[in-house]
Scaffold this motif. Structure first.
Motif, PDB file in Angstrom:
ATOM      1  N   VAL A   7     127.124   1.343 -41.025  1.00 57.21           N
ATOM      2  CA  VAL A   7     127.273   2.787 -40.976  1.00 57.21           C
ATOM      3  C   VAL A   7     126.837   3.381 -42.307  1.00 57.21           C
ATOM      4  O   VAL A   7     127.190   2.872 -43.367  1.00 57.21           O
ATOM      5  N   ARG A   8     126.051   4.459 -42.229  1.00 60.07           N
ATOM      6  CA  ARG A   8     125.627   5.125 -43.456  1.00 60.07           C
ATOM      7  C   ARG A   8     126.845   5.569 -44.249  1.00 60.07           C
ATOM      8  O   ARG A   8     127.891   5.847 -43.691  1.00 60.07           O
ATOM      9  N   GLU A   9     126.677   5.616 -45.552  1.00 63.89           N
ATOM     10  CA  GLU A   9     127.698   6.052 -46.500  1.00 63.89           C
ATOM     11  C   GLU A   9     128.806   5.031 -46.696  1.00 63.89           C
ATOM     12  O   GLU A   9     129.785   5.315 -47.355  1.00 63.89           O
ATOM     13  N   GLN A  10     128.688   3.830 -46.133  1.00 62.43           N
ATOM     14  CA  GLN A  10     129.663   2.781 -46.388  1.00 62.43           C
ATOM     15  C   GLN A  10     129.131   1.867 -47.477  1.00 62.43           C
ATOM     16  O   GLN A  10     127.941   1.598 -47.541  1.00 62.43           O
ATOM     17  N   ARG A  11     130.033   1.359 -48.253  1.00 64.66           N
ATOM     18  CA  ARG A  11     129.693   0.400 -49.297  1.00 64.66           C
ATOM     19  C   ARG A  11     129.319  -0.930 -48.642  1.00 64.66           C
ATOM     20  O   ARG A  11     129.873  -1.306 -47.616  1.00 64.66           O
ATOM     21  N   VAL A  12     128.369  -1.625 -49.251  1.00 69.30           N
ATOM     22  CA  VAL A  12     127.924  -2.917 -48.723  1.00 69.30           C
ATOM     23  C   VAL A  12     129.020  -3.965 -48.905  1.00 69.30           C
ATOM     24  O   VAL A  12     129.793  -3.920 -49.865  1.00 69.30           O
ATOM     25  N   THR A  86     120.932  10.224 -46.616  1.00 71.79           N
ATOM     26  CA  THR A  86     122.316  10.038 -47.015  1.00 71.79           C
ATOM     27  C   THR A  86     122.532  10.755 -48.348  1.00 71.79           C
ATOM     28  O   THR A  86     121.679  10.679 -49.232  1.00 71.79           O
ATOM     29  N   PRO A  87     123.659  11.438 -48.506  1.00 73.54           N
ATOM     30  CA  PRO A  87     123.909  12.112 -49.787  1.00 73.54           C
ATOM     31  C   PRO A  87     123.898  11.121 -50.950  1.00 73.54           C
ATOM     32  O   PRO A  87     124.184   9.937 -50.758  1.00 73.54           O
ATOM     33  N   ASP A  93     131.203   5.666 -57.733  1.00 73.45           N
ATOM     34  CA  ASP A  93     131.218   4.843 -56.524  1.00 73.45           C
ATOM     35  C   ASP A  93     130.125   3.772 -56.515  1.00 73.45           C
ATOM     36  O   ASP A  93     129.974   3.056 -55.531  1.00 73.45           O
ATOM     37  N   ARG A  94     129.385   3.683 -57.592  1.00 74.12           N
ATOM     38  CA  ARG A  94     128.297   2.708 -57.664  1.00 74.12           C
ATOM     39  C   ARG A  94     128.821   1.343 -58.101  1.00 74.12           C
ATOM     40  O   ARG A  94     129.854   1.235 -58.759  1.00 74.12           O
ATOM     41  N   PRO A  95     128.106   0.289 -57.721  1.00 71.48           N
ATOM     42  CA  PRO A  95     128.567  -1.073 -58.042  1.00 71.48           C
ATOM     43  C   PRO A  95     128.771  -1.316 -59.530  1.00 71.48           C
ATOM     44  O   PRO A  95     127.987  -0.856 -60.368  1.00 71.48           O
ATOM     45  N   GLU A 107     137.050  -3.928 -50.355  1.00 74.34           N
ATOM     46  CA  GLU A 107     135.960  -4.468 -49.536  1.00 74.34           C
ATOM     47  C   GLU A 107     136.036  -4.018 -48.091  1.00 74.34           C
ATOM     48  O   GLU A 107     135.044  -3.767 -47.464  1.00 74.34           O
ATOM     49  N   GLY A 108     137.213  -3.903 -47.539  1.00 83.19           N
ATOM     50  CA  GLY A 108     137.343  -3.519 -46.146  1.00 83.19           C
ATOM     51  C   GLY A 108     137.193  -2.026 -45.903  1.00 83.19           C
ATOM     52  O   GLY A 108     137.156  -1.582 -44.782  1.00 83.19           O
ATOM     53  N   ASP A 109     137.121  -1.221 -46.933  1.00 88.05           N
ATOM     54  CA  ASP A 109     137.026   0.239 -46.783  1.00 88.05           C
ATOM     55  C   ASP A 109     135.702   0.655 -46.213  1.00 88.05           C
ATOM     56  O   ASP A 109     134.707   0.110 -46.397  1.00 88.05           O
TER      57      ASP A 109
END
Length: 109
Positions: A7-12, A86-87, A93-95, A107-109
């Motif tokens: 899903v877009r906007e989700q963290r990998v 994607t915004p 929020d970056r790695p 991780e599950g978020d």
């Protein structure tokens, strides 16, 4: 095997094997696994950019500053303006290397 679309906007998601390798001091192996994982995603995607940024941070950790800096620049450029509309991903929020922490509960978020 390609990863399913996320899903877009989700963290990998960071595979546990990468986290374990980094935690055990096997940074070079962790980097190899990160680059392999990155290559499973389309170039220009958020997942690709997040894994590229994380790879850059690991390179810098390994004292490969020039390569790491270029990876960060590539990733941050994409995260500022993703081609799929994607915004932009906020800086906070970056790695970071904390994403490789084995106890990372986000991780599950």
């Amino acid at each position: 095997m390609a990863h399913p679309q996320r899903v877009r906007e989700q963290r990998v998601n960071i595979p546990d094997a990468i986290r374990v390798a980094f935690a055990e001091g096997e940074e070079r192996h962790a980097l190899t696994l990160l680059l392999r994982e990155r290559d499973q995603y389309p170039a220009g995607s958020r997942a690709w950019a997040e894994l590229e940024r994380l790879s850059g941070l690991v390179m810098i950790h390994l004292l490969r500053e020039v390569e790491g800096t270029f990876a960060l620049e590539r990733a941050d450029t994409l995260l500022d303006a993703l081609p799929d509309g994607t915004p932009p991903v906020r800086r906070e929020d970056r790695p970071t290397l904390a994403w490789l922490d084995l106890s990372d509960e986000r991780e599950g978020d």
